[in-house]
Motif scaffolding. Structure first.
Motif, PDB file in Angstrom:
ATOM      1  N   VAL A  74      -6.031   2.429  -0.827  1.00  0.00           N
ATOM      2  CA  VAL A  74      -4.913   3.207  -1.377  1.00  0.00           C
ATOM      3  C   VAL A  74      -4.862   3.055  -2.899  1.00  0.00           C
ATOM      4  CG1 VAL A  74      -2.397   3.412  -1.479  1.00  0.00           C
ATOM      5  CG2 VAL A  74      -3.548   3.169   0.734  1.00  0.00           C
ATOM      6  N   CYS A  75      -5.055   1.847  -3.391  1.00  0.00           N
ATOM      7  CA  CYS A  75      -5.051   1.639  -4.844  1.00  0.00           C
ATOM      8  C   CYS A  75      -6.174   2.427  -5.505  1.00  0.00           C
ATOM      9  CB  CYS A  75      -5.181   0.154  -5.160  1.00  0.00           C
ATOM     10  SG  CYS A  75      -3.690  -0.821  -4.825  1.00  0.00           S
ATOM     11  N   ARG A  76      -7.350   2.379  -4.926  1.00  0.00           N
ATOM     12  CA  ARG A  76      -8.492   3.124  -5.489  1.00  0.00           C
ATOM     13  C   ARG A  76      -8.207   4.620  -5.502  1.00  0.00           C
ATOM     14  NH1 ARG A  76     -12.979   3.241  -1.408  1.00  0.00           N
ATOM     15  NH2 ARG A  76     -11.613   4.926  -0.696  1.00  0.00           N
ATOM     16  N   ASP A  77      -7.670   5.150  -4.420  1.00  0.00           N
ATOM     17  CA  ASP A  77      -7.445   6.588  -4.312  1.00  0.00           C
ATOM     18  C   ASP A  77      -6.304   7.086  -5.190  1.00  0.00           C
ATOM     19  OD1 ASP A  77      -9.492   6.604  -2.494  1.00  0.00           O
ATOM     20  OD2 ASP A  77      -8.212   6.779  -0.723  1.00  0.00           O
ATOM     21  N   ASN A  78      -5.444   6.176  -5.627  1.00  0.00           N
ATOM     22  CA  ASN A  78      -4.292   6.567  -6.444  1.00  0.00           C
ATOM     23  C   ASN A  78      -4.376   6.023  -7.876  1.00  0.00           C
ATOM     24  OD1 ASN A  78      -2.018   7.924  -4.592  1.00  0.00           O
ATOM     25  ND2 ASN A  78      -3.117   6.383  -3.376  1.00  0.00           N
ATOM     26  N   ASN A  79      -5.566   5.596  -8.271  1.00  0.00           N
ATOM     27  CA  ASN A  79      -5.800   5.093  -9.636  1.00  0.00           C
ATOM     28  C   ASN A  79      -4.852   3.953 -10.002  1.00  0.00           C
ATOM     29  OD1 ASN A  79      -7.902   6.985 -10.263  1.00  0.00           O
ATOM     30  ND2 ASN A  79      -6.317   8.564 -10.469  1.00  0.00           N
ATOM     31  N   VAL A  80      -4.636   3.069  -9.044  1.00  0.00           N
ATOM     32  CA  VAL A  80      -3.839   1.870  -9.268  1.00  0.00           C
ATOM     33  C   VAL A  80      -4.797   0.691  -9.387  1.00  0.00           C
ATOM     34  CG1 VAL A  80      -2.133   0.284  -8.278  1.00  0.00           C
ATOM     35  CG2 VAL A  80      -1.819   2.770  -8.050  1.00  0.00           C
ATOM     36  N   GLU A  81      -4.706  -0.058 -10.486  1.00  0.00           N
ATOM     37  CA  GLU A  81      -5.556  -1.231 -10.657  1.00  0.00           C
ATOM     38  C   GLU A  81      -5.094  -2.356  -9.738  1.00  0.00           C
ATOM     39  OE1 GLU A  81      -7.538  -2.165 -14.700  1.00  0.00           O
ATOM     40  OE2 GLU A  81      -5.483  -1.558 -15.170  1.00  0.00           O
ATOM     41  N   LEU A  82      -6.023  -2.906  -8.987  1.00  0.00           N
ATOM     42  CA  LEU A  82      -5.734  -4.012  -8.094  1.00  0.00           C
ATOM     43  C   LEU A  82      -6.394  -5.274  -8.650  1.00  0.00           C
ATOM     44  CD1 LEU A  82      -4.559  -5.046  -5.395  1.00  0.00           C
ATOM     45  CD2 LEU A  82      -6.741  -4.421  -4.323  1.00  0.00           C
ATOM     46  N   PHE A  83      -5.576  -6.230  -9.044  1.00  0.00           N
ATOM     47  CA  PHE A  83      -6.081  -7.489  -9.578  1.00  0.00           C
ATOM     48  C   PHE A  83      -5.990  -8.558  -8.500  1.00  0.00           C
ATOM     49  CE2 PHE A  83      -4.786  -5.073 -13.251  1.00  0.00           C
ATOM     50  CZ  PHE A  83      -5.761  -5.354 -14.205  1.00  0.00           C
ATOM     51  N   GLU A  84      -7.051  -9.342  -8.365  1.00  0.00           N
ATOM     52  CA  GLU A  84      -7.087 -10.424  -7.383  1.00  0.00           C
ATOM     53  C   GLU A  84      -7.484 -11.706  -8.091  1.00  0.00           C
ATOM     54  OE1 GLU A  84     -10.157  -9.193  -4.807  1.00  0.00           O
ATOM     55  OE2 GLU A  84      -9.213  -7.304  -4.258  1.00  0.00           O
ATOM     56  N   SER A  85      -6.794 -12.779  -7.800  1.00  0.00           N
ATOM     57  CA  SER A  85      -7.172 -14.048  -8.427  1.00  0.00           C
ATOM     58  C   SER A  85      -6.813 -15.213  -7.521  1.00  0.00           C
ATOM     59  CB  SER A  85      -6.493 -14.209  -9.792  1.00  0.00           C
ATOM     60  OG  SER A  85      -5.094 -14.252  -9.654  1.00  0.00           O
ATOM     61  N   VAL A  86      -7.571 -16.296  -7.674  1.00  0.00           N
ATOM     62  CA  VAL A  86      -7.175 -17.550  -7.065  1.00  0.00           C
ATOM     63  C   VAL A  86      -5.878 -17.993  -7.727  1.00  0.00           C
ATOM     64  CG1 VAL A  86      -7.794 -19.989  -6.794  1.00  0.00           C
ATOM     65  CG2 VAL A  86      -9.543 -18.219  -6.531  1.00  0.00           C
ATOM     66  N   ALA A  97       0.830  -1.212   0.000  1.00  0.00           N
ATOM     67  CA  ALA A  97       0.000   0.000   0.000  1.00  0.00           C
ATOM     68  C   ALA A  97       0.858   1.253   0.000  1.00  0.00           C
ATOM     69  CB  ALA A  97      -0.941  -0.004   1.204  1.00  0.00           C
ATOM     70  N   ARG A  98       1.947   1.233   0.751  1.00  0.00           N
ATOM     71  CA  ARG A  98       2.840   2.403   0.762  1.00  0.00           C
ATOM     72  C   ARG A  98       3.470   2.620  -0.610  1.00  0.00           C
ATOM     73  NH1 ARG A  98       4.117   0.168   5.840  1.00  0.00           N
ATOM     74  NH2 ARG A  98       6.052  -0.781   5.061  1.00  0.00           N
ATOM     75  N   LYS A  99       3.834   1.536  -1.280  1.00  0.00           N
ATOM     76  CA  LYS A  99       4.378   1.678  -2.632  1.00  0.00           C
ATOM     77  C   LYS A  99       3.317   2.215  -3.588  1.00  0.00           C
ATOM     78  CE  LYS A  99       7.901   0.729  -3.675  1.00  0.00           C
ATOM     79  NZ  LYS A  99       9.170   1.492  -3.615  1.00  0.00           N
ATOM     80  N   ALA A 100       2.092   1.739  -3.464  1.00  0.00           N
ATOM     81  CA  ALA A 100       1.017   2.183  -4.350  1.00  0.00           C
ATOM     82  C   ALA A 100       0.678   3.650  -4.133  1.00  0.00           C
ATOM     83  CB  ALA A 100      -0.226   1.321  -4.140  1.00  0.00           C
ATOM     84  N   GLY A 101       0.888   4.143  -2.915  1.00  0.00           N
ATOM     85  CA  GLY A 101       0.565   5.532  -2.614  1.00  0.00           C
ATOM     86  C   GLY A 101       1.725   6.489  -2.759  1.00  0.00           C
ATOM     87  N   ALA A 102       2.919   5.974  -3.015  1.00  0.00           N
ATOM     88  CA  ALA A 102       4.108   6.823  -3.119  1.00  0.00           C
ATOM     89  C   ALA A 102       4.221   7.402  -4.523  1.00  0.00           C
ATOM     90  CB  ALA A 102       5.358   6.017  -2.777  1.00  0.00           C
ATOM     91  N   SER A 103       5.066   8.410  -4.653  1.00  0.00           N
ATOM     92  CA  SER A 103       5.284   9.052  -5.949  1.00  0.00           C
ATOM     93  C   SER A 103       6.768   9.063  -6.268  1.00  0.00           C
ATOM     94  CB  SER A 103       4.746  10.490  -5.928  1.00  0.00           C
ATOM     95  OG  SER A 103       5.391  11.250  -4.917  1.00  0.00           O
ATOM     96  N   GLY A 104       7.073   9.406  -7.526  1.00  0.00           N
ATOM     97  CA  GLY A 104       8.467   9.509  -7.950  1.00  0.00           C
ATOM     98  C   GLY A 104       9.182   8.177  -7.890  1.00  0.00           C
ATOM     99  N   GLY A 105      10.456   8.202  -7.523  1.00  0.00           N
ATOM    100  CA  GLY A 105      11.279   7.006  -7.508  1.00  0.00           C
ATOM    101  C   GLY A 105      10.887   5.992  -6.459  1.00  0.00           C
ATOM    102  N   ASP A 106      10.077   6.409  -5.470  1.00  0.00           N
ATOM    103  CA  ASP A 106       9.645   5.488  -4.429  1.00  0.00           C
ATOM    104  C   ASP A 106       8.343   4.779  -4.774  1.00  0.00           C
ATOM    105  OD1 ASP A 106      11.801   6.024  -2.727  1.00  0.00           O
ATOM    106  OD2 ASP A 106      10.806   7.807  -1.943  1.00  0.00           O
ATOM    107  N   GLY A 107       7.708   5.180  -5.878  1.00  0.00           N
ATOM    108  CA  GLY A 107       6.409   4.614  -6.232  1.00  0.00           C
ATOM    109  C   GLY A 107       6.510   3.491  -7.241  1.00  0.00           C
ATOM    110  N   LEU A 108       5.377   3.184  -7.861  1.00  0.00           N
ATOM    111  CA  LEU A 108       5.281   2.095  -8.819  1.00  0.00           C
ATOM    112  C   LEU A 108       5.658   2.556 -10.222  1.00  0.00           C
ATOM    113  CD1 LEU A 108       1.853   0.544  -7.715  1.00  0.00           C
ATOM    114  CD2 LEU A 108       4.151  -0.125  -6.968  1.00  0.00           C
ATOM    115  N   LEU A 109       6.194   1.630 -11.012  1.00  0.00           N
ATOM    116  CA  LEU A 109       6.506   1.931 -12.411  1.00  0.00           C
ATOM    117  C   LEU A 109       5.283   1.798 -13.306  1.00  0.00           C
ATOM    118  CD1 LEU A 109       9.974   0.174 -12.832  1.00  0.00           C
ATOM    119  CD2 LEU A 109       9.510   2.621 -12.706  1.00  0.00           C
TER     120      LEU A 109
END
Length: 318
Positions: free
Chosen positions: A279-291, A240-252
């Motif tokens: 956090v994913c919803r608020d930062n426009n990060v798609e969260l995929f869940e699967s078995v 969650a912290r990675k998904a909410g971070a920006s710049g070099g500390d965030g997601l590619l």
């Protein structure tokens, strides 16, 4: 240019997503005793097989990917007609022969496609690229989702190839096994000594769970945490912290993939899950869940949690 996308069935993405985005599967067949199932990412079939067979003898399972000839035949008979360029994204070659089989098949495919394509009235060249995702399970989903975005945005094959190969280097997969004794039994069957008898026994007795990290094809422990739910919470909060971070500390890429070795209701009940989802919803990060794929579960056991994302920096501290 018609661009096709192919993954193997160890890639943990929802079947509905794969079908909607025309991502084709190279199935992996699982045999436990006399029971056999080709893994086509059918969650209902996976859970039924899991509950019926996996608990008793799953660590003895044999997994068989598509052979070189099967891959060649599939590409020549179908994909070479439907597409002009295909990206085949596989589980890391350090853990499975899928990549090597697909890579060997690619030479025969490029030699044999012309008559079939010509008979279909297509006289332009066909090309493909086999990409080692350098990762496992949910983490394989990162390159697949990005390939869909790039294809749908109209990007050409060279740009897609460069982006996916760069992304694979920076994709991180994290795994928390629930049953260390199962994992040790499975690694012994595979000839993998990464989980010793002593560590498995002590881990089970003390309820210590390792957090395993995979990047660039290499897998190893990065933390040991008391209690499965506590370990899961720390990993999900880290994500969650990675998904909410920006710049070099965030997601590619704006993507996080989760997979779980059981019912998704159990995944969603884990501490830290709701925080990650918010956090994913608020930062426009798609969260995929699967078995988790059946292939994954026979290798790491029921109840295992896998998280995948891409980032320049991903130092987990338990």
């Amino acid at each position: 240019m018609r661009i096709g996308l192919v993954v193997d069935s160890a890639c943990d993405l929802p079947l509905e997503y794969l079908q909607r985005n025309r991502i084709h599967l190279l199935p992996i067949t699982v045999r436990i005793g006399q029971a056999v199932l080709a893994d086509h990412r059918n969650e209902e079939a996976t859970l039924q097989f899991l509950n019926t067979h996996l608990a008793e003898r799953g660590f003895e399972a044999e997994t068989t990917p598509f052979s070189v000839q099967q891959i060649r035949d599939l590409f020549v008979s179908q994909f070479a007609i439907e597409y002009d360029y295909v990206f085949c994204m596989t589980i890391t070659k350090t853990r499975s022969p899928v990549y090597e089989n697909a890579n060997q098949a690619s030479f025969a495919i490029l030699n044999d496609y012309r008559p079939v394509r010509s008979a279909a009235g297509i006289n332009t060249p066909f090309a493909l690229r086999v990409i080692d995702t350098l990762n496992l399970f949910a983490a394989q989903g990162i390159t697949a989702v990005e390939s869909v975005r790039l294809r749908d945005a109209g990007e050409g094959a060279p740009k897609i190839r460069a982006r996916l190969e760069h992304l694979a280097l920076h994709t991180h997969g994290y795994l928390i096994p629930r049953d260390l004794n199962y994992l040790r039994a499975r690694t012994r069957v595979r000839g993998d000594r990464s989980v010793s008898f002593l560590s498995a026994t002590l881990g089970t007795a003390l309820d210590i769970k390792p957090v395993l990290h995979c990047n660039r094809g290499e897998t190893g422990p990065v933390a040991k945490i008391k209690g499965y739910e506590n370990a899961a919470q720390k990993l999900l909060e880290f994500t969650a912290r990675k998904a909410g971070a920006s710049g070099g500390d965030g997601l590619l890429t704006p993507t996080v993939c989760l997979s779980y070795g059981g019912e998704l209701a159990e995944l969603r009940a884990l501490p830290g899950y709701e925080r990650l989802r918010t956090v994913c919803r608020d930062n426009n990060v798609e969260l995929f869940e699967s078995v988790m794929s059946l292939t994954g579960m026979v290798n790491v056991g029921k109840g295992a949690l896998v998280v995948g994302f891409a980032a320049e920096k991903a130092e987990f501290a338990g």
